[in-house]
Every structure is written in C-alpha cells, then in structure tokens.
Enzyme design. Structure first.
Site, short mmCIF file in Angstrom:
data_model
loop_
_atom_site.label_atom_id
_atom_site.label_comp_id
_atom_site.label_asym_id
_atom_site.label_seq_id
_atom_site.Cartn_x
_atom_site.Cartn_y
_atom_site.Cartn_z
N CYS A 264 41.64 33.10 33.33
CA CYS A 264 41.20 33.29 31.95
C CYS A 264 41.75 34.60 31.39
O CYS A 264 42.93 34.68 31.14
CB CYS A 264 39.68 33.18 31.86
SG CYS A 264 39.15 32.64 30.23
N HIS B 84 38.67 28.05 34.35
CA HIS B 84 38.00 28.70 35.48
C HIS B 84 37.91 27.75 36.67
O HIS B 84 36.93 27.01 36.79
CB HIS B 84 36.57 29.10 35.09
CG HIS B 84 36.51 30.20 34.07
ND1 HIS B 84 36.25 31.50 34.42
CD2 HIS B 84 36.68 30.18 32.73
CE1 HIS B 84 36.26 32.25 33.33
NE2 HIS B 84 36.52 31.47 32.28
N GLU C 168 37.18 28.40 39.60
CA GLU C 168 36.09 28.80 40.52
C GLU C 168 34.80 28.01 40.30
O GLU C 168 33.99 27.89 41.21
CB GLU C 168 35.83 30.31 40.41
CG GLU C 168 35.15 30.81 39.14
CD GLU C 168 36.11 31.10 37.99
OE1 GLU C 168 37.24 30.55 38.00
OE2 GLU C 168 35.73 31.85 37.07
N1 GLN Z 1 38.08 37.45 26.50
C1 GLN Z 1 38.94 36.34 26.68
C2 GLN Z 1 38.70 35.25 25.64
O1 GLN Z 1 37.68 35.19 25.03
C3 GLN Z 1 38.83 35.77 28.08
C4 GLN Z 1 37.50 35.20 28.42
C5 GLN Z 1 37.32 34.96 29.90
O2 GLN Z 1 38.00 35.55 30.72
N2 GLN Z 1 36.37 34.13 30.25
O3 GLN Z 1 39.54 34.40 25.44
#
Ligand code: GLN
Length: 536
Positions: free
Chosen positions: A381, A507, A509
């Site tokens: 992410c 994600h 995970e």
């Molecule tokens: N801050 C970033 C976004 O909003 C990544 C978010 C995250 O890593 N879950 O896109």
C-alpha cells in the site's frame, strides 16, 4: 437455529480473549461444526477505521470492506473463514442505529432508553449472523473487562438473551486471570472471585471459567474456584501461558474445552478435532532449518500490533519455508542518515502501509537501498506508493516527484488521489475498502507466485498510481504486473531488473491463514533465503 457462546473478560484486559475465542472456534470447526466469531467493542467510535494505530493496533479489513478490530484477523487466520461487516459491532454503531431510528420517528413518541432500546439493538446485532448463514455456533467476544461502565449494556443484553433463548442455547465463558505471587509462591483466586461477583451482580452466572495463568493450577485451586464462583470443578479450565498463540487450540483441547462446551450446548458430536494441518504448521514453526532477518520499515513500530497481520503472515510463510523469520522493526525516521548499518544484516525489506508524512524520507531511503543492493523488497500500500515515488525521483529523474498526499503541488504527481475521493469530507469508511479483483500479467513473477492470473485482494487507501506516467515507468523496467480489470488501476508493480522487487496497492497480509499462508509472503521469504545463499 444457532447456539451462542459468549466470551467475557475479567480482572484485566489483554488476557487474550480473541485467541481463546479463535482457538475454541478452531476446535469446533474441526469437529465439523459450522462456526463463526464476532466481536463487540464497547468504544464509541463507529469503527476503528478512524483510530490511530497507537490506540488499538492494526485496523483489519474484511472482504466486504469493514474496518474492524484486529481480533477479526485472528478469527480469519485461525478458522480460515471470511468475516464481514456484521462480525464487528461497536457502541458507536449501536447508538448510530438507535439515534437514526429515533430521528425517523420509529419509536412513536416513546422515551428512548438504554434498556430496552439500546439493549434490543445489541441483541438484534448479537443474532444478525444467524439469519445470514446456517451457523451451528456463533461465538461472541465481548470487548473490555467486566466491571467497565462501557460494558454494562452488553452484559445486560447478554443476560436478556440468556433469558429469551432456551437454556442450552447460550453459554458464557469467563476468561479471567489467576495471578502468581512470587513472594508467597501462590496462585491467587481472589481477583477471579471478585470478577465473577461483578458478573453475578448483573445477573450473569458464567458457565465456564477459563483461567489465564503462568503456572499450572492445582486441583485444589479448581475446587476453590468452583465453590466460590458457583461452577462445576470440571468447568474450571486452565489457560496456561503458551509458547506461541498456535499452541492454544491444542492446550484447550487437552483441557477438554470443546467437549465441555458441546455438552453444555447439548450438541451431540463424537468427532475429535484432529488439527492435522495445524499441527504440521506448529512442527515447522518450532523446528526451523533456516533463519532470515526481515526489516519491517514503518511509522508505528513502537506498537508492533499496528502491523499484526504482516507479522502473522511472516510466521505463516516462515513455517511454510521451514524458516524462522526475525522481523526487525525499523522506525522509518531512523533511516534518514547513516541508515546502512540498520539495514546491513537483513535479507529482505518490507515497507509497511501507513498514512501521513512522518517517516516518508526514511521509507524512500529503505526502498532505494533495497533496489540498488538487490535486497528482496515488498512494498504494501503506502510501501508500494513510496517505491513508485523513489523510482520516479532516482531512476526517471523526475525531481520532487511525490504522492499528492504529501505534496499537493508536486510537478510529478505519480501517486494521486482517486477521482471518487476528491470531494469527500467524511473520513470514516470512505476509503477504497474491501476486496477488489485484480488481473495479473501472465508473464509476471507475481502471477507465477499466485499460480493464477485472477486474484482478489483487500484494499484500504485513498491514493493510487497515476496511470499518466505508466509508460515512462514501464520503459525503465518498472512494470504494472497487476491491474484492476474494471477501472484499470495499477495494483501491482514489479521491477524487472531485480531478484524480487514488488509493490502491491492492496493488503495481502489480510488474507494469509495458518493453513494457507499467502503466496506473496511465501515467495518473499524464498527470495530472502536465496539472498542469504548468494551473500553468505
Ligand atoms: N496513505 C495511503 C493512501 O491513503 C496508503 C494507505 C495505506 O497504506 N493503507 O492511499
């Protein structure tokens, strides 16, 4: 009709109600019963999505896009099930529903009160999953500790539910602490007696006592607890401190918790939980043949619970590779200068998800270090977004390239806000959340790891790779290895001139399971082992 098991907590918080609930669920599931678990949290936030990770650790995300307590991660990992919006309820959600009903005039002029309106809404939510699927058993973990002001409406709702349903359909397991006093060399039962009194005070007689303890509890102690807490001696279960959380299902099975529960619920089931794959995982976990050090670069590393699912995914993937994975927490801000020392002995670098500007420079350094030194890299992410910014700046020579999250005026907005996000005002529940399909390039390493080109992974973010720049990235070897088949958004980036350099917008995970470790984590550990081989 489903039967209900409630898990309450006494004496202190952090006794591991989530692990006990998940372990019991695992045992029952293995005996062929259809089981799910839900958690009720007494705080007033509508969901933990708006909470700083320092408050409660990681925010876990379900397929249907619920932002939930991290215990749901344990449920999914232990039971290999998918939970949903309905599996995590907070006081905020309860009140939100009741207040909107009141505003609509649904209460027809009545005074709206905690009893019966709030408790009715809690009871409705207790039973919501029953109408969704044919569960045999629904386990409900009640957050908080008995005696807290916030917990009272939940306990009252539980008391009522016990009264509403047939006798053998609802049971309460009270998880409590039996402290060991070093000076007198004794295990003490008094705190438990008090916390059971608290429960009795609100009209709930616990059916089973699960006793967290650092030493084995004797027969004598069991007898004493049984007498004072009004339960049968055989219903006092030892929950001794375990070497790993994965030992807990086996320890509880030894204590016959699943048998006792089924007897009390009047469910005839002669199967034994074999936990076959589970035991294999444990054997691998406890007998590693190799070791790798993986740096987890993040902003919230003082509280590693902020990265719970990532740490767990490493444990699953490590066991799968017969490898002990030492996850080394690296505070992103410490990587601003002289950082090579910190990353010297690692065979893999994971740049973690996150929000906000703090630590960004350090994360950029970590990515660059991994890219230039052929160290396996996985960016999740925000971690992927940082990898894109780093590549733009240092390979594509886009000076001051950035994500617009950190610099709204950057000349190269390689990561930008999604169109749907531009005019949003509310912060709660408005990110791109939950499972989305992704089509992988059949020639990518990622598709090889997954063994398929069609995957579905969970998201939680507002920003995205800016497709305007894709051609420039691809020309230099940073390829889009996975795209959303509907929106064409880039979900996976792979750098070709590197043994393992992958960034994922989703994600992974959240979908790793004890019995089904995640392919990307498995591959990442393999790459780290390879790196060790080459560099030793
Ligand atoms: N801050 C970033 C976004 O909003 C990544 C978010 C995250 O890593 N879950 O896109």
């Amino acid at each position: 009709m489903a039967k209900y098991i409630f898990v309450t907590g006494g004496v202190t918080s952090s006794l591991g109600k989530g692990i006990i609930a998940a372990s019991l669920g695992k045992l029952l599931l293995d005996r062929g019963l259809n089981v799910t678990i839900q958690k009720f949290d007494p705080y007033i936030n509508v969901d933990p999505g708006t909470l700083n990770p320092y408050e409660h650790g990681e925010c876990y995300v379900t397929d249907d896009g619920a932002e939930t307590d991290l215990d749901l991660g344990h449920y999914e990992r232990f039971l290999n099930i998918s939970t949903s919006q309905a599996n995590n309820v907070t006081t905020g959600k309860i009140y939100q529903t009741v207040i909107s009903k009141e505003r609509r005039g649904d209460y027809l002029g009545k005074t709206v009160q905690i009893v019966p309106h709030i408790t009715n809404e809690i009871k409705r939510r207790f039973r919501l999953l029953e109408y969704k699927e044919n569960y045999d058993i629904i386990i409900t973990e009640l957050g908080g500790t008995v005696g807290d002001i916030e917990s009272l409406p939940y306990l009252e709702a539980l008391r009522q539910l016990k009264r509403d349903l047939p006798k053998n359909d609802v049971l309460t397991i009270h998880l409590t602490l039996i402290p060991y006093l070093k000076t007198s060399q004794e295990l003490k039962t008094k705190p438990t007696q008090h916390s059971v009194k608290e429960l009795l005070h609100v009209g709930i007689q616990p059916d089973i006592l699960a006793c967290r303890t650092e030493r084995h509890i004797t027969d004598e102690i069991k007898e004493k607890l049984a007498l004072f807490c009004n339960v049968r001696k055989q219903d006092v279960i030892e929950a001794i401190d375990a070497e790993t959380i994965y030992d807990v299902p086996l320890l509880l099975q030894k204590e016959k918790l699943d048998d006792i529960v089924l007897e009390k619920l009047n469910i005839v089931n002669r199967k034994k939980a074999t936990l076959a794959v589970w035991k294999e995982h444990l054997t691998n976990l406890k007998n590693p043949k190799h070791t790798v050090n993986i740096a987890l670069v993040g902003k919230y590393i003082e509280l590693m619970d902020s990265y719970k699912s990532i740490v767990e995914s490493f444990i699953h993937a490590g066991a799968n590779n017969e490898t002990k994975v030492n996850v080394i927490p690296v505070k992103a801000e410490d990587l601003t200068k002289g950082f090579t020392e910190i990353l010297e002995n690692v065979s893999g670098i994971l740049v973690a998800p996150g929000f906000g500007e703090r630590g960004i420079e350090g994360k950029l350094n970590a990515v660059r270090f991994a890219r230039e030194n052929n160290i396996p890299f996985l960016g999740i992410c925000l971690g992927m977004q940082i990898a894109i910014v780093e590549f733009a700046r240092n390979v594509l020579n886009m000076e001051n390239a950035n994500s617009t999250e950190f610099d709204s005026k950057t000349p190269y907005p390689v990561i930008d806000l999604m169109q749907e996000q531009v005019n949003l005002i509310n912060k709660g529940g408005t990110m791109r959340l939950g499972a989305y399909k992704c089509t992988l390039d059949k020639d990518s390493k990622t598709s090889e790891f997954y063994g398929t080109t069609e995957i579905e992974e969970r998201h939680r973010h507002r920003y995205e790779f800016n497709n305007k720049y894709l051609e420039q990235f691809e020309a230099m070897g940073m390829k889009a290895a996975g795209k959303n088949p509907v929106s064409n958004l880039v979900e996976v980036m792979e750098y070709k001139d590197h043994p393992f350099f992958i960034g994922v917008q989703f994600h992974p995970e959240y979908k790793s399971r004890v019995v089904k470790p995640h392919p990307l984590f498995i591959a990442f550990i393999k790459a780290a082992l390879n790196y060790n081989k080459i560099n030793s």
